[in-house]
Design a protein around this motif. Structure first.
Motif, PDB file in Angstrom:
ATOM      1  N   PRO A 259     -47.711  28.950  12.736  1.00 25.75           N
ATOM      2  CA  PRO A 259     -48.697  29.123  13.812  1.00 25.75           C
ATOM      3  C   PRO A 259     -49.445  30.442  13.671  1.00 25.75           C
ATOM      4  O   PRO A 259     -48.841  31.489  13.422  1.00 25.75           O
ATOM      5  CB  PRO A 259     -47.863  29.059  15.095  1.00 25.75           C
ATOM      6  N   SER A 260     -50.755  30.367  13.831  1.00 25.83           N
ATOM      7  CA  SER A 260     -51.604  31.508  13.513  1.00 25.83           C
ATOM      8  C   SER A 260     -51.583  32.595  14.577  1.00 25.83           C
ATOM      9  O   SER A 260     -51.943  33.747  14.286  1.00 25.83           O
ATOM     10  CB  SER A 260     -53.047  31.036  13.305  1.00 25.83           C
ATOM     11  N   ASP A 261     -51.180  32.256  15.819  1.00 25.18           N
ATOM     12  CA  ASP A 261     -51.201  33.281  16.860  1.00 25.18           C
ATOM     13  C   ASP A 261     -49.916  34.105  16.888  1.00 25.18           C
ATOM     14  O   ASP A 261     -49.945  35.299  17.176  1.00 25.18           O
ATOM     15  CB  ASP A 261     -51.497  32.688  18.242  1.00 25.18           C
ATOM     16  N   ALA A 262     -48.791  33.499  16.588  1.00 28.84           N
ATOM     17  CA  ALA A 262     -47.531  34.239  16.553  1.00 28.84           C
ATOM     18  C   ALA A 262     -46.421  33.327  16.061  1.00 28.84           C
ATOM     19  O   ALA A 262     -46.499  32.102  16.190  1.00 28.84           O
ATOM     20  CB  ALA A 262     -47.163  34.796  17.931  1.00 28.84           C
ATOM     21  N   SER A 263     -45.394  33.938  15.502  1.00 21.11           N
ATOM     22  CA  SER A 263     -44.190  33.198  15.160  1.00 21.11           C
ATOM     23  C   SER A 263     -43.045  34.191  15.017  1.00 21.11           C
ATOM     24  O   SER A 263     -43.252  35.401  15.078  1.00 21.11           O
ATOM     25  CB  SER A 263     -44.351  32.391  13.871  1.00 21.11           C
ATOM     26  N   VAL A 264     -41.847  33.649  14.848  1.00 23.58           N
ATOM     27  CA  VAL A 264     -40.647  34.459  14.716  1.00 23.58           C
ATOM     28  C   VAL A 264     -40.091  34.319  13.305  1.00 23.58           C
ATOM     29  O   VAL A 264     -39.921  33.208  12.816  1.00 23.58           O
ATOM     30  CB  VAL A 264     -39.564  34.025  15.722  1.00 23.58           C
ATOM     31  N   THR A 265     -39.843  35.437  12.673  1.00 27.36           N
ATOM     32  CA  THR A 265     -39.105  35.450  11.421  1.00 27.36           C
ATOM     33  C   THR A 265     -37.683  35.892  11.732  1.00 27.36           C
ATOM     34  O   THR A 265     -37.475  36.976  12.274  1.00 27.36           O
ATOM     35  CB  THR A 265     -39.744  36.399  10.404  1.00 27.36           C
ATOM     36  N   SER A 266     -36.751  35.044  11.457  1.00 27.05           N
ATOM     37  CA  SER A 266     -35.355  35.333  11.738  1.00 27.05           C
ATOM     38  C   SER A 266     -34.536  34.950  10.529  1.00 27.05           C
ATOM     39  O   SER A 266     -35.050  34.918   9.413  1.00 27.05           O
ATOM     40  CB  SER A 266     -34.894  34.576  12.996  1.00 27.05           C
ATOM     41  N   GLY A 267     -33.284  34.662  10.717  1.00 27.02           N
ATOM     42  CA  GLY A 267     -32.467  34.298   9.576  1.00 27.02           C
ATOM     43  C   GLY A 267     -31.131  33.739   9.987  1.00 27.02           C
ATOM     44  O   GLY A 267     -30.795  33.690  11.178  1.00 27.02           O
TER      45      GLY A 267
END
Length: 359
Positions: A259-267
């Motif tokens: 998504p271009s507005d925001a997203s979460v990078t986690s793991g």
């Protein structure tokens, strides 16, 4: 896998020194060859939440079988279920190792169900991605993506941002919120996109409440089986799952975007059961997962290795991932304590603020 590669891998692992082994509360430095010998004597490693189809775990299990003769069986379950299983079984444990979302790592430690182990590559893992004492450690990262069935959603309606989700006519699936780290992170990503943060998920919950009011929130699990059957129109998934599912089903039938507005990078982090029936095999599994070869296996499954800055991915593997520019507005969790507290509250909030509107 050819014999040369197999031999080189075994030599690389056994040559690495300084691995920390644990016996109860005691710690002892040992050559990896001792760990390998102990693991081979145990003969198997049983996992939870590490199925073949997720992040290419199948190649890791195959390598552990080929190199060390370790048999393997996995029981797929959510992060919360893994911790609950470890706790419920106690000393009668049936599983050795699990893979949980990062927010569940500290929860597992607090529940007292883990034992520590630091791999020989420990110093190459970012501090934010590991427990100081070795109770949990990320093997790979993922970023929440949209996976859209192109046959069910016309091109002009396909979402490319969270703002688009509220405007469409398609159904949206994100899975077991409150139980699965992937689904929880999808809520956090929606919160980020609408002005929220780790301690304020209300904007994300409101987005899904609105979808529920519109009758567009699907309770279908965004599994590969349901995607293949056409029961899911738009799914919120980790990028590595979405890309893997797309290529397994039909590369041309699905669109995957961050998504271009925001997203979460986690793991996701491995946790070793405090009462593991095969503790040395579990430690060897973590050792392998964090080795170059294990990291390549994860990347082959579209996951971004936690030791990426110390690796040079083969071109054919790098080509399977999404372009870097799609991750411009994705960001990692910064307030882990707040996110842990929010994740604990999500099951109740999802019921009272979202599912209450489900038509």
């Amino acid at each position: 896998m050819n014999p040369t590669r197999s031999t080189l891998l075994r030599l690389t692992l056994t040559a690495a020194l300084g691995t920390t082994l644990f016996a109860g509360q005691a710690q002892a430095s040992s050559d990896l060859s001792d760990l390998i010998a102990a693991a081979q004597e145990e003969g198997r490693v049983d996992s939870v939440g590490m199925p073949d189809t997720w992040a290419n775990w199948k190649d890791t299990w195959a390598d552990l079988k080929e190199h060390y003769g370790l048999e393997h069986m996995d029981t797929d379950m959510s992060s919360a279920e893994e911790i609950a299983k470890f706790k419920a079984e106690g000393e009668n444990a049936t599983a050795d190792i699990g893979d949980v979302g990062i927010s569940f790592g500290p929860i597992a430690v607090a529940e007292g169900v883990t034992q520590p182990y630091k791999s020989s590559t420990w110093d190459e893992i970012p501090d934010w991605a590991k427990d100081d004492d070795g109770h949990w450690v990320l093997g790979y990262t993922g970023t929440i993506a949209f996976m859209t069935n192109k046959q069910l959603v016309p091109e002009e309606e396909r979402p490319r941002s969270f703002a688009d989700l509220a405007e469409g006519e398609y159904s949206v699936s994100l899975g077991a919120v409150g139980q699965a780290a992937q689904a929880n992170s999808a809520v956090l990503a929606a919160a980020f996109a609408n002005g929220g943060n780790e301690s304020d998920l209300a904007p994300g919950l409101e987005l899904f409440a609105e979808l529920a009011r519109q009758g567009r929130l699907s309770l279908a699990d965004p599994s590969i089986a349901n995607l293949e059957k056409g029961e899911v129109e738009v799914a919120l998934l980790w990028d590595f799952n979405a890309l893997n599912y797309r290529d397994q089903i039909d590369r041309d039938a699905f669109e995957v975007v961050i998504p271009s507005d925001a997203s979460v990078t986690s793991g996701y982090a491995t946790i070793i059961n405090k009462h593991a029936p095969h503790p040395n095999a579990a430690k060897l599994a973590r050792e392998f997962i964090l080795s170059d070869e294990g990291q390549f296996n994860l990347a082959e499954g579209y996951a971004r290795p936690i030791r990426a800055q110390h690796l040079t991915l083969p071109e054919e593997i790098a080509a399977k991932l999404l372009p870097n520019e799609q991750y411009a507005h994705a960001r990692p969790v910064e307030d882990f304590e707040a996110w842990e507290q929010s994740a604990r509250q999500l099951p109740r909030q999802w019921q009272s603020q979202v599912l209450i509107h489900q038509q």
